[in-house]
Motif scaffolding. Structure first.
Motif, short mmCIF file in Angstrom:
data_model
loop_
_atom_site.label_atom_id
_atom_site.label_comp_id
_atom_site.label_asym_id
_atom_site.label_seq_id
_atom_site.Cartn_x
_atom_site.Cartn_y
_atom_site.Cartn_z
N SER A 1 40.05 39.55 46.43
CA SER A 1 39.39 38.85 45.07
C SER A 1 38.05 39.25 45.21
O SER A 1 37.46 39.70 43.88
CB SER A 1 39.49 37.27 45.18
N SER B 1 47.98 35.05 47.45
CA SER B 1 48.18 33.69 46.63
C SER B 1 49.36 32.77 46.90
O SER B 1 49.43 31.78 47.03
CB SER B 1 47.88 33.78 45.22
N ILE C 1 46.52 40.32 45.66
CA ILE C 1 46.27 39.06 45.37
C ILE C 1 47.51 38.21 45.10
O ILE C 1 47.31 36.94 45.52
CB ILE C 1 45.23 39.11 44.05
N TRP D 1 41.61 46.13 37.57
CA TRP D 1 42.21 45.71 38.76
C TRP D 1 43.24 46.97 39.08
O TRP D 1 44.02 47.24 38.36
CB TRP D 1 42.76 44.49 39.10
N CYS E 1 37.22 42.77 43.48
CA CYS E 1 37.87 42.67 42.12
C CYS E 1 36.90 42.06 41.25
O CYS E 1 36.94 42.29 40.08
CB CYS E 1 39.09 42.20 41.73
#
Length: 206
Positions: free
Chosen positions: A32, A53, A49, A41, A35
């Motif tokens: 993260s 996540s 991610i 991205w 980015c």
């Protein structure tokens, strides 16, 4: 009150889940942070991610579930709550399998050397395949029900990647001058890493 053996097993499971939260949290924070401030991205960051996540939320949910079993066992006596807990776990678990499968596909397309026009076409369009939009969230959740497809994707892409790396490694060995070649060792290490990832993925799937 739960038996002593059950408490020990649940405690071990909680420690493992907390370790998972820490590990995936570090990966999520790292991806993260790279980015932040970026207008676009990369496909790799999007997959990582999404994967980290889903794993972070899954480990958090598992930890909460285990703690409720220890400190408030009657919570799951209600059939509705028990069913809801199972559904949430299934969605998170299957999402992780899907993102893991897409990660294998991504590495295969980006790293493997194939001359077929189909793979060249995939290499050029990999970004469009992994772009996740908000209006596709419902489709993602529904597609997570098919847990067989991510396994097939992961196995096939990993085997293709291992085959490509092995062929390239054999060529490098034939052309080696006898000295230690860091590039050759890197290829061998990559083959081992992909094999380990595939084995762990299959074990987790089972």
């Amino acid at each position: 009150m739960l038996p002593s053996f059950a408490l020990v097993c649940l405690s071990i499971a909680i420690i493992e889940s907390l370790a998972g939260i820490l590990g995936t949290g570090i990966i999520l924070a790292t991806c993260s942070s790279s980015c932040i401030g970026s207008k676009s991205w990369s496909s790799y960051n999007m997959i990582m991610i999404s994967l980290s996540s889903s794993r972070f939320i899954l480990h958090s949910w598992t930890t909460l579930d285990l703690l409720m079993n220890i400190f408030y066992e009657p919570f799951f006596d209600t059939e509705i709550l028990l069913t809801a807990a199972k559904i949430i776990f299934a969605i998170l678990n299957y999402s992780s399998l899907w993102f893991g499968g897409w990660l294998s596909v991504f590495y295969c397309i980006k790293v493997a050397s194939f001359t077929q026009s189909f793979f060249i076409w995939l290499k050029q369009r990999i970004s469009t395949f992994v772009t996740i939009r908000k209006d596709n969230l419902g489709v993602l959740i529904l597609s997570s029900a098919g847990i067989g497809m991510p396994l097939i994707l992961s196995v096939v892409s990993s085997i293709l990647l291992i085959r490509s790396l092995w062929i390239h490694t054999r060529r490098m060995q034939n052309n080696a001058s006898g000295f230690r070649d860091p590039s050759l060792e890197a290829h061998i290490s990559a083959i081992k890493s992909v094999c380990y990832f595939l084995i762990l993925y299959i074990i987790y799937f089972i």
